[in-house]
Write a protein that holds these residues in place. Structure first.
Motif, PDB file in Angstrom:
ATOM      1  N   LEU A 262      90.856  21.509 -72.734  1.00  0.00           N
ATOM      2  CA  LEU A 262      91.938  21.675 -71.771  1.00  0.00           C
ATOM      3  C   LEU A 262      92.050  20.423 -70.915  1.00  0.00           C
ATOM      4  N   VAL A 263      93.144  19.686 -71.095  1.00  0.00           N
ATOM      5  CA  VAL A 263      93.351  18.431 -70.384  1.00  0.00           C
ATOM      6  C   VAL A 263      94.484  18.558 -69.373  1.00  0.00           C
ATOM      7  N   GLY A 264      95.601  19.181 -69.769  1.00  0.00           N
ATOM      8  CA  GLY A 264      96.727  19.383 -68.868  1.00  0.00           C
ATOM      9  C   GLY A 264      96.353  20.295 -67.711  1.00  0.00           C
ATOM     10  N   ILE A 265      96.903  19.995 -66.539  1.00  0.00           N
ATOM     11  CA  ILE A 265      96.564  20.757 -65.335  1.00  0.00           C
ATOM     12  C   ILE A 265      97.451  21.992 -65.232  1.00  0.00           C
ATOM     13  N   GLY A 266      96.837  23.159 -65.291  1.00  0.00           N
ATOM     14  CA  GLY A 266      97.563  24.410 -65.106  1.00  0.00           C
ATOM     15  C   GLY A 266      97.489  24.866 -63.666  1.00  0.00           C
ATOM     16  N   GLY A 267      98.433  25.700 -63.257  1.00  0.00           N
ATOM     17  CA  GLY A 267      98.436  26.210 -61.893  1.00  0.00           C
ATOM     18  C   GLY A 267      97.366  27.279 -61.695  1.00  0.00           C
ATOM     19  N   LYS A 268      97.216  27.705 -60.445  1.00  0.00           N
ATOM     20  CA  LYS A 268      96.212  28.718 -60.131  1.00  0.00           C
ATOM     21  C   LYS A 268      96.492  30.048 -60.818  1.00  0.00           C
ATOM     22  N   ASP A 269      97.744  30.267 -61.188  1.00  0.00           N
ATOM     23  CA  ASP A 269      98.109  31.524 -61.818  1.00  0.00           C
ATOM     24  C   ASP A 269      97.939  31.492 -63.332  1.00  0.00           C
ATOM     25  N   VAL A 270      97.487  30.359 -63.874  1.00  0.00           N
ATOM     26  CA  VAL A 270      97.283  30.241 -65.322  1.00  0.00           C
ATOM     27  C   VAL A 270      95.892  30.762 -65.673  1.00  0.00           C
ATOM     28  N   SER A 271      95.847  31.801 -66.486  1.00  0.00           N
ATOM     29  CA  SER A 271      94.564  32.379 -66.896  1.00  0.00           C
ATOM     30  C   SER A 271      94.430  32.291 -68.408  1.00  0.00           C
ATOM     31  N   ILE A 272      93.175  32.326 -68.868  1.00  0.00           N
ATOM     32  CA  ILE A 272      92.898  32.256 -70.305  1.00  0.00           C
ATOM     33  C   ILE A 272      92.020  33.438 -70.670  1.00  0.00           C
ATOM     34  N   GLN A 273      92.511  34.282 -71.555  1.00  0.00           N
ATOM     35  CA  GLN A 273      91.738  35.433 -71.998  1.00  0.00           C
ATOM     36  C   GLN A 273      91.116  35.143 -73.359  1.00  0.00           C
ATOM     37  N   VAL A 274      89.841  35.464 -73.480  1.00  0.00           N
ATOM     38  CA  VAL A 274      89.099  35.189 -74.703  1.00  0.00           C
ATOM     39  C   VAL A 274      88.493  36.478 -75.226  1.00  0.00           C
ATOM     40  N   ASP A 275      88.688  36.744 -76.509  1.00  0.00           N
ATOM     41  CA  ASP A 275      87.993  37.835 -77.182  1.00  0.00           C
ATOM     42  C   ASP A 275      86.572  37.344 -77.445  1.00  0.00           C
TER      43      ASP A 275
ATOM     44  N   SER B 272     100.277  30.219 -72.393  1.00  0.00           N
ATOM     45  CA  SER B 272     100.680  30.454 -73.780  1.00  0.00           C
ATOM     46  C   SER B 272     100.142  29.381 -74.710  1.00  0.00           C
ATOM     47  N   VAL B 273     100.152  28.135 -74.253  1.00  0.00           N
ATOM     48  CA  VAL B 273      99.644  27.044 -75.097  1.00  0.00           C
ATOM     49  C   VAL B 273      98.144  27.182 -75.303  1.00  0.00           C
ATOM     50  N   ALA B 274      97.421  27.540 -74.249  1.00  0.00           N
ATOM     51  CA  ALA B 274      95.975  27.729 -74.390  1.00  0.00           C
ATOM     52  C   ALA B 274      95.669  28.853 -75.377  1.00  0.00           C
ATOM     53  N   ARG B 275      96.433  29.931 -75.298  1.00  0.00           N
ATOM     54  CA  ARG B 275      96.222  31.043 -76.231  1.00  0.00           C
ATOM     55  C   ARG B 275      96.490  30.605 -77.673  1.00  0.00           C
ATOM     56  N   GLN B 276      97.562  29.876 -77.878  1.00  0.00           N
ATOM     57  CA  GLN B 276      97.856  29.366 -79.209  1.00  0.00           C
ATOM     58  C   GLN B 276      96.775  28.390 -79.673  1.00  0.00           C
ATOM     59  N   GLY B 277      96.285  27.573 -78.742  1.00  0.00           N
ATOM     60  CA  GLY B 277      95.218  26.635 -79.092  1.00  0.00           C
ATOM     61  C   GLY B 277      93.982  27.334 -79.620  1.00  0.00           C
ATOM     62  N   LEU B 278      93.620  28.451 -79.000  1.00  0.00           N
ATOM     63  CA  LEU B 278      92.473  29.216 -79.479  1.00  0.00           C
ATOM     64  C   LEU B 278      92.722  29.757 -80.891  1.00  0.00           C
ATOM     65  N   GLU B 279      93.960  30.161 -81.157  1.00  0.00           N
ATOM     66  CA  GLU B 279      94.296  30.707 -82.473  1.00  0.00           C
ATOM     67  C   GLU B 279      94.336  29.619 -83.552  1.00  0.00           C
TER      68      GLU B 279
ATOM     69  N   MET C  49      82.628  34.108 -80.122  1.00  0.00           N
ATOM     70  CA  MET C  49      81.230  33.800 -80.426  1.00  0.00           C
ATOM     71  C   MET C  49      80.964  33.824 -81.929  1.00  0.00           C
ATOM     72  N   ARG C  50      81.578  34.772 -82.638  1.00  0.00           N
ATOM     73  CA  ARG C  50      81.369  34.857 -84.076  1.00  0.00           C
ATOM     74  C   ARG C  50      81.877  33.595 -84.786  1.00  0.00           C
ATOM     75  N   ASN C  51      82.967  33.034 -84.265  1.00  0.00           N
ATOM     76  CA  ASN C  51      83.535  31.823 -84.870  1.00  0.00           C
ATOM     77  C   ASN C  51      82.898  30.541 -84.341  1.00  0.00           C
ATOM     78  N   ARG C  52      81.904  30.702 -83.461  1.00  0.00           N
ATOM     79  CA  ARG C  52      81.182  29.552 -82.903  1.00  0.00           C
ATOM     80  C   ARG C  52      82.148  28.557 -82.256  1.00  0.00           C
ATOM     81  N   ASN C  53      83.158  29.076 -81.562  1.00  0.00           N
ATOM     82  CA  ASN C  53      84.146  28.208 -80.936  1.00  0.00           C
ATOM     83  C   ASN C  53      83.675  27.704 -79.580  1.00  0.00           C
ATOM     84  N   ARG C  54      84.356  26.662 -79.103  1.00  0.00           N
ATOM     85  CA  ARG C  54      84.043  26.058 -77.809  1.00  0.00           C
ATOM     86  C   ARG C  54      85.320  25.953 -76.985  1.00  0.00           C
ATOM     87  N   LEU C  55      85.177  26.091 -75.670  1.00  0.00           N
ATOM     88  CA  LEU C  55      86.291  25.938 -74.735  1.00  0.00           C
ATOM     89  C   LEU C  55      85.792  25.057 -73.597  1.00  0.00           C
TER      90      LEU C  55
END
Length: 362
Positions: free
Chosen positions: A277-290, A260-267, A295-301
């Motif tokens: 991403l510095v904090g260690i997430g578990g194996k079940d933590v996934s990040i979905q990216v539109d 949830s924090v990663a998703r909010q971070g992208l927003e 790419m249109r916003n030239r963002n970086r992860l």
């Protein structure tokens, strides 16, 4: 010597008498004077993640050099040193190009299978976690995991340089390269996040927004230089951040490690902004990216490992900042405890008013 040994996942830290071998080749023997309690050690000691046990954990180590192997060149007897998780061979192309934190052959700092273990007990060898094993009276560490620091910095503060400082400060100054007038959001105002805030101030960032669920941590974040704070348990952090930064943040540092924090971070990102991403997430933590929007916003992860630090250079540098009061390490050390109080110390870390607890040896 005495050491806090973990025999199985979740069994806790048990103080026992163990035997430490003598230094070989590039190994350094140190009297451990201080070692920080980091959540990473507790996670590995509490969970069945395939980590070899019994083991001695503790990776935020500071102490005095008392003996060295014949091939040691970078430290000397009597030096005050700090140990770190970063292990490097010093010979591969990544090490030689200044990216020792991405060394391809870090295993070369370990003993070969033919050598005896560094730590032993009557029932057999004990795993020295991360090549450090700082929850003990002494430690035997490869010289490539040690940096020399000024003798006027207290050991309790110096220990934090080996993980919390280089991770938080390095994420801002090394990995992201934050510049003057750029905007920063720090999610998670614990000990590591506070170092990121201090470093954002040093870099000249403005505004600097700290986000957490604890009012006590947010108050400390303001003392460390955050210009604005958001309690995300009471407010929508994305909405509140954009009140401060209508165009979004140039840099968002996630010290929590949840989906949830990663998703909010992208927003929260501005056009061209980056999420680190510095904090260690578990194996079940996934990040979905539109992908299209991203790419249109030239963002970086980007993930951050140990603040992209060159330990031989960065630890002395950050130590110098601390001795000049630019990194406020004295305020990070909430309390000191004895080696036999580690279990209780980790319980107290759950208190939001606690930044860092350090084991101090006489």
């Amino acid at each position: 010597m005495k050491a806090a040994v973990v025999h199985s996942p979740g069994a806790g830290f048990v103080i026992e008498q163990v035997t430490l071998d003598t230094p070989r080749r590039n190994e350094v023997l140190i009297d451990v004077k201080a070692v920080g309690l980091c959540h990473s050690d507790l996670t590995l000691a509490s969970s069945d993640l395939g980590f070899a046990m019994p083991a001695v954990f503790g990776h935020e180590v500071a102490g005095i050099v008392t003996d060295t192997g014949d091939d040691v060149r970078s430290v000397a007897l009597g030096d005050h040193v700090v140990g770190t998780l970063i292990r490097f061979c010093g010979e591969c192309e990544r090490c030689l190009s200044g990216r020792s934190y991405y060394c391809r052959y870090s295993h070369r700092t370990e003993r070969s299978p033919e050598d005896p273990a560094r730590i032993n007990s009557p029932v057999g060898p004990i795993n020295q976690a991360f090549g450090l094993g700082g929850f003990a009276e002494r430690a035997l560490i490869h010289e490539n995991q040690l940096a020399v620091v000024p003798k006027d910095i207290p050991f309790e503060q110096a220990a934090l340089l080996g993980c919390g400082v280089i991770t938080g400060a390095g994420a801002v100054l090394n990995t992201a390269g934050v510049g003057r007038g750029e905007t920063v959001a720090v999610v998670g105002a614990g000990g590591v996040g506070l170092n990121a805030i201090s470093s954002a101030v040093i870099a000249g960032a403005y505004p600097i927004v700290a986000i957490d669920v604890s009012d006590a941590k947010l108050e400390r974040a303001r003392n460390f230089g955050a210009t604005h704070t958001i309690n995300s348990s009471n407010h929508d952090p994305v909405e509140e951040l954009r009140r401060v930064m209508p165009q979004g943040a140039d840099y968002v540092f996630d010290f929590v490690g949840s989906e949830s924090v990663a998703r909010q971070g992208l927003e929260m990102l501005s056009y061209g902004g980056g999420l680190y991403l510095v904090g260690i997430g578990g194996k079940d933590v996934s990040i979905q990216v539109d992908a299209m929007t991203f790419m249109r916003n030239r963002n970086r992860l980007e993930s951050v490992y140990m603040g992209s630090a060159n330990l031989k250079v960065d630890i002395p540098y950050f130590a110098g900042l601390a001795t000049r009061g630019l990194l406020r390490l004295d305020e990070l050390v909430t309390e000191t405890i004895g080696l036999d109080e580690i279990n209780e110390g980790y319980q107290r870390l759950k208190d939001g008013s606690v930044a860092r607890i350090v084991v101090a040896n006489p």
